[in-house]
Design an enzyme around this catalytic site. Structure first.
Site, PDB file in Angstrom:
ATOM      1  N   SER A  78       0.840  -1.357  -0.027  1.00  0.00           N
ATOM      2  CA  SER A  78       0.003  -0.181  -0.100  1.00  0.00           C
ATOM      3  C   SER A  78       1.000   0.929  -0.136  1.00  0.00           C
ATOM      4  O   SER A  78       2.037   1.189   0.470  1.00  0.00           O
ATOM      5  CB  SER A  78      -0.904   0.053   1.134  1.00  0.00           C
ATOM      6  OG  SER A  78      -1.452   1.355   1.444  1.00  0.00           O
ATOM      7  N   TYR A 101      -1.970   0.636  10.618  1.00  0.00           N
ATOM      8  CA  TYR A 101      -1.765   0.086   9.137  1.00  0.00           C
ATOM      9  C   TYR A 101      -0.636   0.299   8.498  1.00  0.00           C
ATOM     10  O   TYR A 101      -0.025  -0.375   7.720  1.00  0.00           O
ATOM     11  CB  TYR A 101      -3.145   0.562   8.507  1.00  0.00           C
ATOM     12  CG  TYR A 101      -3.269   0.199   6.913  1.00  0.00           C
ATOM     13  CD1 TYR A 101      -3.544  -1.217   6.774  1.00  0.00           C
ATOM     14  CD2 TYR A 101      -3.223   0.930   5.917  1.00  0.00           C
ATOM     15  CE1 TYR A 101      -3.432  -1.754   5.480  1.00  0.00           C
ATOM     16  CE2 TYR A 101      -3.502   0.491   4.558  1.00  0.00           C
ATOM     17  CZ  TYR A 101      -3.588  -0.830   4.502  1.00  0.00           C
ATOM     18  OH  TYR A 101      -3.627  -1.400   3.364  1.00  0.00           O
TER      19      TYR A 101
END
Length: 254
Positions: free
Chosen positions: A139, A152
């Protein structure tokens, strides 16, 4: 290419399902893995009805014993591509208020899940006649932090570090290591899961953003990278919608 096999984790929805479709269209026999057996069965039925090769194999990538059993059931050298896609985010709390259980869960799936699958399938990938390919879907959160995304980002930074290290350690071996880092992708579940089922907050993430990425856009990128000639390694691809210049710089209309 029907003799070539690709294993895709997190294939029950979103980027994983789209990637499975793309690789099946490229001629791969796709082994679909995820925890939700019903969704995998539906995707397997869809692909086989279209004349494509697919097999649903329910699997939790955080369960090392299950991963090892899965790998042992495959023929040696029988897997050419592993797409480590299973992952996800939980919560938007600050570092000061974050729940350690959420951080642990994100690390388990985004980092240890990649580790389990890669370790288990690496012998098969290395033994593949034309060499193997490991893809890690990370990501942009693994390349730049933002408020409310500490857990995250920490997990995706971990996935990025694992990928970079693996590439160094496999230098000279017949295995490519590719990282694809998507930015803003509108899928049916990612934001909804992150906001713990709050559909209104999940929808607000994409409010006013013209054409956020779709799962198929990321799958197209993965498919392109995987199908390069065996000597070509695409180290890292950061993929964002045109409206997103950085994690915190997004154009919104209206």
């Amino acid at each position: 290419m029907t003799s070539r096999t690709a294993v895709v984790t997190g294939a029950s929805s979103g980027i994983g399902a789209a990637t499975a479709r793309r690789l099946a269209e490229e001629g791969y026999r796709v082994v679909l893995t995820a925890r939700r057996a019903d969704r995998l069965a539906a995707l397997e039925k869809e692909l086989t009805a279209a004349g494509l090769a697919a097999e649903a194999r329910p699997l939790d990538v955080t369960d090392r014993a299950a991963v090892d059993a899965f790998a042992a059931s495959l023929s040696p050298g029988g897997v050419q591509v592993l797409v480590n896609n299973a992952g996800g985010a939980l919560g938007t709390e600050s570092v000061a208020e974050g729940d350690p259980a959420d951080w642990r869960a994100m690390y388990e799936i985004n980092v240890l899940g990649v580790l389990h699958m890669t370790q288990a399938l690496l012998p098969s990938l290395t033994a593949a006649p034309d060499g193997g390919t490991v893809v890690v879907v990370s990501s942009t959160a693994g390349h730049g932090v933002y408020e409310g995304g500490g857990g995250y980002a920490a997990a995706k930074y971990g996935a990025h570090a694992l990928t970079e290290t693996l590439r160094l350690e496999l230098c000279g071996e017949p295995v490519r290591v590719i990282e694809v880092a998507p930015g803003m992708v509108r899928t049916e579940e990612f934001a909804l899961t992150r906001f713990r089922g709050d559909a209104e907050r999940a929808e607000a993430v994409y409010a006013g953003v013209p054409d956020p990425l779709r799962a198929e856009d990321v799958a197209d990128t993965i498919g392109w990278a995987v199908t390069r000639p065996p000597h070509v390694n695409v180290d890292l691809l950061v993929v964002r919608p045109r409206a997103q210049a950085a994690n915190r710089k997004v154009h919104r209309e209206g």
